[in-house]
Design an enzyme around this catalytic site. Sequence first.
Site, mmCIF file in Angstrom:
data_model
loop_
_atom_site.group_PDB
_atom_site.id
_atom_site.type_symbol
_atom_site.label_atom_id
_atom_site.label_comp_id
_atom_site.label_asym_id
_atom_site.label_seq_id
_atom_site.Cartn_x
_atom_site.Cartn_y
_atom_site.Cartn_z
ATOM 1 N N GLU A 26 0.900 -1.083 0.000
ATOM 2 C CA GLU A 26 0.128 -0.075 0.044
ATOM 3 C C GLU A 26 0.744 1.320 0.022
ATOM 4 O O GLU A 26 0.522 2.044 -0.571
ATOM 5 C CB GLU A 26 -0.916 0.067 1.172
ATOM 6 C CG GLU A 26 -1.918 -1.198 1.261
ATOM 7 C CD GLU A 26 -1.480 -2.559 1.810
ATOM 8 O OE1 GLU A 26 -0.075 -2.574 1.829
ATOM 9 O OE2 GLU A 26 -2.331 -3.160 2.648
ATOM 10 N N CYS A 50 -0.318 0.260 7.413
ATOM 11 C CA CYS A 50 -0.863 0.602 6.213
ATOM 12 C C CYS A 50 -2.230 1.298 6.103
ATOM 13 O O CYS A 50 -2.552 2.221 5.524
ATOM 14 C CB CYS A 50 -0.810 -0.552 5.150
ATOM 15 S SG CYS A 50 0.705 -1.014 4.458
ATOM 16 N N SER A 77 19.082 -42.903 -9.776
ATOM 17 C CA SER A 77 17.825 -42.221 -10.004
ATOM 18 C C SER A 77 18.152 -41.028 -10.955
ATOM 19 O O SER A 77 17.216 -40.441 -11.330
ATOM 20 C CB SER A 77 17.302 -41.802 -8.580
ATOM 21 O OG SER A 77 18.066 -40.991 -7.810
ATOM 22 N N THR A 107 18.631 -39.631 1.492
ATOM 23 C CA THR A 107 18.758 -38.962 0.240
ATOM 24 C C THR A 107 19.894 -38.049 0.486
ATOM 25 O O THR A 107 20.820 -37.936 -0.350
ATOM 26 C CB THR A 107 17.769 -37.900 -0.064
ATOM 27 O OG1 THR A 107 16.218 -38.761 -0.188
ATOM 28 C CG2 THR A 107 17.733 -37.226 -1.280
ATOM 29 N N ASP A 162 22.518 -39.038 -2.550
ATOM 30 C CA ASP A 162 22.437 -37.957 -3.635
ATOM 31 C C ASP A 162 23.658 -36.862 -3.670
ATOM 32 O O ASP A 162 24.018 -36.253 -4.486
ATOM 33 C CB ASP A 162 20.983 -37.052 -3.759
ATOM 34 C CG ASP A 162 20.336 -38.281 -4.523
ATOM 35 O OD1 ASP A 162 20.488 -39.546 -4.737
ATOM 36 O OD2 ASP A 162 18.864 -37.764 -4.338
ATOM 37 N N ARG A 186 19.791 -22.933 -8.682
ATOM 38 C CA ARG A 186 20.845 -22.359 -9.672
ATOM 39 C C ARG A 186 20.355 -22.301 -10.999
ATOM 40 O O ARG A 186 20.631 -21.483 -11.676
ATOM 41 C CB ARG A 186 22.099 -23.658 -9.884
ATOM 42 C CG ARG A 186 22.760 -23.977 -8.476
ATOM 43 C CD ARG A 186 23.638 -25.231 -8.693
ATOM 44 N NE ARG A 186 23.056 -26.495 -8.977
ATOM 45 C CZ ARG A 186 22.482 -27.168 -8.208
ATOM 46 N NH1 ARG A 186 22.438 -26.995 -6.768
ATOM 47 N NH2 ARG A 186 22.046 -28.415 -8.423
ATOM 48 N N GLU A 224 12.165 -32.219 -0.837
ATOM 49 C CA GLU A 224 12.503 -32.934 -1.923
ATOM 50 C C GLU A 224 12.621 -34.521 -1.716
ATOM 51 O O GLU A 224 13.065 -35.211 -2.746
ATOM 52 C CB GLU A 224 13.991 -32.397 -2.361
ATOM 53 C CG GLU A 224 13.607 -30.878 -2.699
ATOM 54 C CD GLU A 224 14.784 -30.417 -3.805
ATOM 55 O OE1 GLU A 224 15.335 -31.269 -4.444
ATOM 56 O OE2 GLU A 224 14.704 -29.135 -4.101
ATOM 57 N N LEU A 233 10.383 -40.317 3.340
ATOM 58 C CA LEU A 233 9.952 -38.929 3.891
ATOM 59 C C LEU A 233 8.645 -38.204 3.442
ATOM 60 O O LEU A 233 7.892 -37.809 4.146
ATOM 61 C CB LEU A 233 11.045 -37.595 3.723
ATOM 62 C CG LEU A 233 10.904 -36.416 4.403
ATOM 63 C CD1 LEU A 233 10.460 -36.448 5.894
ATOM 64 C CD2 LEU A 233 11.953 -35.609 4.128
ATOM 65 N N HIS A 234 8.640 -38.477 2.253
ATOM 66 C CA HIS A 234 7.245 -37.960 1.440
ATOM 67 C C HIS A 234 6.174 -38.825 1.914
ATOM 68 O O HIS A 234 5.208 -38.477 2.207
ATOM 69 C CB HIS A 234 7.476 -38.169 -0.176
ATOM 70 C CG HIS A 234 8.171 -37.155 -0.899
ATOM 71 N ND1 HIS A 234 8.875 -37.336 -1.876
ATOM 72 C CD2 HIS A 234 8.479 -35.880 -0.674
ATOM 73 C CE1 HIS A 234 9.491 -36.111 -2.496
ATOM 74 N NE2 HIS A 234 9.112 -35.187 -1.329
HETATM 75 C C1 AOF Z 1 0.109 -5.064 4.382
HETATM 76 N N1 AOF Z 1 0.781 -4.831 3.205
HETATM 77 O O1 AOF Z 1 2.213 -5.459 1.763
HETATM 78 C C2 AOF Z 1 2.025 -6.633 3.714
HETATM 79 C C3 AOF Z 1 1.648 -6.823 4.987
HETATM 80 O O2 AOF Z 1 6.813 -8.164 10.163
HETATM 81 P P1 AOF Z 1 5.917 -6.975 10.347
HETATM 82 O O3 AOF Z 1 5.922 -6.494 11.638
HETATM 83 O O4 AOF Z 1 6.231 -5.892 9.307
HETATM 84 O O5 AOF Z 1 4.571 -7.424 9.944
HETATM 85 C C4 AOF Z 1 4.466 -8.290 9.149
HETATM 86 C C5 AOF Z 1 2.725 -8.490 8.859
HETATM 87 O O6 AOF Z 1 2.591 -7.340 8.055
HETATM 88 C C6 AOF Z 1 2.377 -9.725 8.217
HETATM 89 O O7 AOF Z 1 2.145 -10.910 8.806
HETATM 90 C C7 AOF Z 1 0.903 -9.194 7.369
HETATM 91 O O8 AOF Z 1 0.034 -9.108 8.561
HETATM 92 C C8 AOF Z 1 1.313 -7.787 7.211
HETATM 93 N N2 AOF Z 1 1.779 -7.713 5.752
HETATM 94 N N3 AOF Z 1 0.433 -5.926 5.141
HETATM 95 O O9 AOF Z 1 -0.685 -4.283 4.870
HETATM 96 C C9 AOF Z 1 1.721 -5.593 2.722
HETATM 97 N N4 AOF Z 1 3.151 -7.612 3.520
HETATM 98 ZN ZN ZN Z 2 1.257 -2.792 5.661
#
Ligand code: AOF
Ligand code: ZN
Length: 380
Positions: free
Chosen positions: A53, A89, A173, A201, A205, A212, A306, A311-312
């Site tokens: 925002e 925001c 594999s 794995t 592997d 990459r 992976e 594990l899967h």
């Molecule tokens: C928004 N707009 O673009 C995003 C939001 O780590 P902090 O304290 O900055 O807070 C992260 C939280 O902010 C996240 O869990 C979610 O609630 C919000 N993210 N909110 O208005 C954004 N990325």
């Molecule tokens: Zn925000």
Amino acid sequence: MRDDEAMRAALDAAGRARRVAPPWPHVGCALVVDGELVAVASTGAYPSGGHAETNALALFAEHRVDGARGATAYVTLEPCSHHGNTPPCTEALIAAGVTKVVAALEDPDERVAGRGFAQLRAAGIEVVVGVEADAAADQLAAYLHQRRTGRAFALLKTAMSIDGRVAAADGTSQWITGPFARADAHALRADSQAIVVGGGTARIDQPALTVRALPDDDDAPVGRAPLRVLLDGRGRAPATGPLFDISLAPTLVCTTAAADPEVVAAWKATGVEVVEVGAGARGSGVDLDAVLQLLAARDVLQVMVEGGAALHGALLAEGRAQRLVTYVGNTALGPQGLPALPLDTVATMSDAPRFALRAVRRLGNDVRLDYTLGAHAEAS
Ligand code: AOF
Ligand code: ZN
């Protein structure tokens, strides 16, 4: 411009931020004035790139001196209402004079959870929720799951033969699938904040688990290297190979008290972090739920698993995986080959899980199948 069109613009912008925004959710914001799209932005790179925002408002302010007065803001997630890494925001939208906010989803983060909408309404802003909600929920599936459950969203990736085998009888594999499928799997790595393998794995592997070779047409900006995670409850993987070269990327080993202390000491000597968790009955021998909680607490939204097959199978049997991407190569490995998904919970057809098919894609001679797990799906 229709509501859904403006929201699609916000979703498109958000999609391009999916690798750099985490642990923030990748959010999009489109500003519309008099039916005209005037600014679109996304969440920036964590932790300094800003929320969607404020980025959209700043973009708009560069072109107009009279602020965003009278604008409608289309956001893919409820605007935040708390002071965290950024100021709320909601305050920025109110201060800019936005008169209407159209959101796709409520934010499940407990610091927000409806408070963002309430603050906007209290300031006299019209709020509409639910436009393109399914598309936004799909785009933010990992974030929503992590916040709602306190566990990382587990994406299983496997490459199998047409007859559902991940290795031939002798254990070989490489390579079941071709270069396009391998590049696609690197894109999934880039979309994840952690990549997990089991001890077997890792030993056989010796994978690097780094990002990459992305597909040629993949230009979404890449974020920090994903955390590499070895699940090895019994100490089967020696402290060798690229996984233990922490100049490539960080590595975390999750083990149990049952592991040989000499093996644990050798792991630690390479500089990787080793944590002890409870024992688990299946697969890698660690408590998988504890691992998913531990990763969520370390800001992992999506973890890509992976393998190996054990594990899967364990994650599926315990209902702990949310998505499965499988690449089916143009080969067959026969009944002695290793089964891709060794479920030990299916004795009869009615025990069999039913996955919801999200997408099918051809990648050269391979097929990519993308399933949502856990959600109820019918045979059809
Ligand atoms: C928004 N707009 O673009 C995003 C939001 O780590 P902090 O304290 O900055 O807070 C992260 C939280 O902010 C996240 O869990 C979610 O609630 C919000 N993210 N909110 O208005 C954004 N990325
Ligand atoms: Zn925000």
